[in-house]
Design a protein around this motif. Structure first.
Motif, PDB file in Angstrom:
ATOM      1  N   GLY A 133     -81.114  25.745  68.915  1.00  0.00           N
ATOM      2  CA  GLY A 133     -80.024  26.143  69.833  1.00  0.00           C
ATOM      3  C   GLY A 133     -79.968  27.743  69.893  1.00  0.00           C
TER       4      GLY A 133
ATOM      5  N   ALA B 231     -78.991  20.279  71.900  1.00  0.00           N
ATOM      6  CA  ALA B 231     -79.554  21.660  71.837  1.00  0.00           C
ATOM      7  C   ALA B 231     -80.577  21.755  73.112  1.00  0.00           C
TER       8      ALA B 231
ATOM      9  N   SER C 190     -75.100  24.798  69.613  1.00  0.00           N
ATOM     10  CA  SER C 190     -75.893  23.630  70.372  1.00  0.00           C
ATOM     11  C   SER C 190     -74.547  22.422  70.574  1.00  0.00           C
TER      12      SER C 190
END
Length: 553
Positions: free
Chosen positions: A507, A440, A277
Motif C-alpha cells: 500500500g 491494499a 492500506s
C-alpha cells in the motif's frame, strides 16, 4: 512473509486437546443445514436481477447495518485478529484499529453519494459521467481481484477452523476441507442471491457478536480479575513459552508495539504501509459498497453505516480482550502447535473457557461467518462481470435480466474454483494479513477513482482508467514479488525465493501511484465533454434526486 506469525511450529503430532471431533462436526453441520434452509426460502423470491444483486433494495438501515457487520466481520476479524493479538500483542491490535477507523472514511466520503449515484455495482458510480466501456472494464478487473484476495483469506480461515475442529494436521486433508467450503459457498450464492446472503449475514452478526461478548465475560471470570491481571497472565505465559525463547523475544515485548514491526527501517515502513492500506481500504471495497444498494434511500444508507460503526467498533475492542485471553489461558505454544497455527486461537480459547460443546458452537459461528462473507464477495464479483462486462460492454446494454443472472451464476462457479485453489496455497498464512492485501488492492485500484469521480469535476476517463490499472497492476506486482508469496517458511511458495520487494504490504507504494496516475491521466487526457452528466451526478450525489433513473451514454 506472514506479518504476525513469529515462527511456524505446526507439529505433526500435537498433544493439544481440541475437543470432541464428532460433537464439533455435528454442531457444524446443523448450522449449515439451518442457514441453507434460510437461503433456500429467500431464493424463492429471487426473480429479477435486482433481487439477485441487491435483494430488491428492500432492507432497512438497521437491517443493512447488521448485514454490513456480518459482511465485514470476517474470519480475518475473528480468527486472524484474535490469533494475531495472542501471539504479537499490540502489533496484532493494529488490525483492529485499522479495520475500525477505516469506517470513518466510508461514512464521511463514500456511503451516501455511492447510494445516490449507483444502482447495482461500484462501476455504476465510476462510469456515471465518464465513458462507460473502458471505465466499467477497468472497474470490473479491480472488483474481481479485491474479491479474489478476500475470498482466499476466508478459504484459508475455513481450512484452519475445520482442521482445529477435527484435529487434522495432514495438509492434504486440510486442502480437501477448503474445497468443501468453496463448494458450499457456491451453493449458497446460486440458490439465494443477495437476499438469502443478507439474511445469513444478519443472523451471523448477531451470533458472532453475542459469542464474543459471552467469551469476554468468561475470560474475566477465568482470570479472576480485570484487564491488568489479564495482561500479567499473558506476559507470564509468554515468559514460559519455548517458541518465544527460540524466536528471541522477551515476554514483556508482547505488551508494547514493535514485536514484529521493530526498530529497523524496513519494519517501520511495513508498519506504515499496513496501516495506510487498512484505513483507506474500506472506501474501495466493492462488496461493502454494494451493500449500500440494498436499502431504499440514502438516509437509510447513512443509518446503515452508523449501525455498522457501533457494532463493528464494539467487536474490535473486544478482540483485544479475547487475544490476550488466548495468550493468558491457552498460551502461544499451544496455539502454534494446533492445526491452523495463529488462526486456531479463538476456538482453543472457547475450549479452555467452557469445554468442547462451547468450542463447537463458537467454531460453527465462525464458520457461518466465513460462509456469509464469501457469499457476499461472490455476488459482488459475479455482478461486476455480468452487469459491467457482459451487459454494458459486450452487449451494449441490451442483455436481458435473465441473461445477466445466468452469467452471474457461471462467474460464481469459476471464481469459487479459483478461490479454492489459491486458498489451499495460502493455508498457513494469518487470515487477517491476507485480508490486508485485499484492502491494499482496493485502496490502490478503486478508492482514487471513486473519490475523484465524486468530488473532482475535471476528472475524466483517461484519469480513471490510468488510475485503476496503475493501482491494480502495481499492487498485484508488488504482492507477487513480496515475502508473502515466496522466500519465507510461511510464504505461499515456501520452497523458492523470487521476492525483491521488501514489504509484505504494497500500500505505501501502490496507493500513491493510483492517485498520481489519476491526476496525470486527467491532465494529459482529453475532456469527456459530458458536462450535463457531471451536473446530474453532483445533484444526485448530494440530494438523491433521480436515484432510480439509470444513466446511459
Amino acid at each position: 512473509m506472514d506479518s504476525l506469525n513469529t515462527t511456524q511450529i505446526l507439529a505433526q503430532d500435537s498433544s493439544a486437546d481440541v475437543g470432541n471431533p464428532i460433537l464439533n462436526i455435528s454442531v457444524f453441520v446443523a448450522f449449515i443445514v439451518v442457514t441453507m434452509a434460510i437461503v433456500m426460502r429467500a431464493g424463492k423470491t429471487t426473480k429479477e436481477a435486482s433481487d439477485f444483486y441487491t435483494g430488491g433494495a428492500s432492507f432497512s438501515g438497521a437491517q443493512n447495518g447488521l448485514a454490513i457487520s456480518g459482511d465485514y466481520l470476517s474470519a480475518a476479524s475473528f480468527l486472524g485478529i484474535v490469533g494475531a493479538i495472542a501471539l504479537s500483542g499490540y502489533d496484532g491490535f493494529l488490525y483492529s484499529i485499522g479495520f475500525f477507523v477505516a469506517w470513518l472514511v466510508a461514512l464521511l466520503l463514500v456511503a451516501e453519494p455511492m447510494r445516490n449515484v449507483g444502482r447495482f455495482t461500484m462501476a455504476d458510480v465510476l462510469s456515471f459521467r465518464l465513458r462507460q466501456k473502458p471505465v466499467r472494464t477497468a472497474a470490473a478487473f479491480g472488483t474481481l481481484f479485491v474479491s479474489l484476495f478476500y475470498l482466499i483469506a476466508q478459504m484459508a480461515g475455513a481450512g484452519s477452523l475445520v482442521s482445529v475442529l477435527l484435529n487434522i494436521h495432514d495438509t492434504t486433508v486440510q486442502a480437501g476441507v477448503v474445497g468443501v467450503v468453496g463448494l458450499v459457498m457456491i451453493a449458497y450464492v446460486l440458490i439465494g442471491g443477495m437476499k438469502g446472503t443478507t439474511y445469513v449475514q444478519m443472523i451471523k452478526a448477531v451470533l458472532l457478536i453475542g459469542a464474543v461478548v459471552l467469551m469476554t465475560v468468561m475470560v474475566f471470570v477465568a482470570v479472576r480479575g480485570g484487564a491488568s491481571e489479564l495482561f500479567d497472565r499473558a506476559i507470564e505465559m509468554h515468559r514460559d513459552s519455548e517458541a518465544r525463547a527460540e524466536a528471541g523475544y522477551a515476554a514483556e515485548d508482547v505488551m508494547k508495539p514493535g514485536l514484529k514491526y521493530g526498530a529497523d527501517f524496513v519494519s517501520q515502513l511495513d508498519f506504515l504501509s499496513l496501516g495506510l492500506s487498512l484505513v483507506l481500504g474500506v472506501g474501495g471495497l466493492p462488496h461493502v459498497l454494494m451493500r449500500f444498494y440494498t436499502v431504499p434511500t440514502a438516509t437509510e444508507a447513512r443509518k446503515s453505516v452508523t449501525w455498522a460503526i457501533v457494532l463493528i467498533g464494539s467487536f474490535y475492542l473486544i478482540t483485544l480482550i479475547l487475544g490476550y485471553g488466548a495468550a493468558a489461558l491457552v498460551g502461544p505454544d499451544k496455539v502454534l502447535d494446533a492445526p491452523g497455527g495463529a488462526n486456531s486461537a479463538a476456538p482453543l480459547l472457547a475450549l479452555e473457557l467452557a469445554g468442547p460443546l462451547f468450542m463447537a458452537v463458537v467454531s460453527a459461528v465462525a464458520f457461518a461467518t466465513v460462509l456469509a462473507v464469501v457469499a457476499g464477495l461472490a455476488i459482488t464479483a459475479s455482478a461486476s462481470i455480468a452487469h459491467d462486462i457482459y451487459h454494458a460492454v459486450l452487449r451494449d446494454g441490451q442483455a436481458t435480466e435473465e441473461e445477466q443472472v445466468r452469467v452471474s451464476r457461471i462467474t460464481v462457479v469459476v471464481l469459487g474454483i479459483v478461490a479454492i485453489v489459491l486458498g489451499i496455497l495460502a493455508m498457513q498464512q494469518n487470515v487477517a494479513f491476507l485480508v490486508s492485501l485485499a484492502f491494499a488492492i482496493a485502496a490502490s485500484a478503486n478508492l482514487p477513482t471513486i473519490l475523484f469521480s465524486l468530488y473532482w469535476r475535471r476528472f475524466n476517463t483517461t484519469g480513471a482508467v490510468a488510475s485503476m490499472y496503475t493501482g491494480l497492476g502495481s499492487a498485484l506486482l508488488l504482492i507477487f514479488f513480496s515475502p508473502a508469496v515466496s522466500g519465507t517458511p510461511t510464504s505461499m511458495f515456501s520452497g523458492v525465493d523470487f521476492s525483491w520487494f521488501p514489504l509484505t504490504s504494497p500500500g505505501l507504494v501502490s496507493i500513491p501511484l493510483g492517485f498520481l496516475a489519476a491526476i496525470i491521466g486527467t491532465y494529459l487526457g482529453k475532456p469527456d465533454n459530458l458536462d450535463d452528466l457531471a451536473d446530474e451526478m453532483e445533484v444526485r450525489s448530494l440530494t438523491g434526486v433521480g436515484v432510480e433513473a439509470p444513466v446511459s451514454h
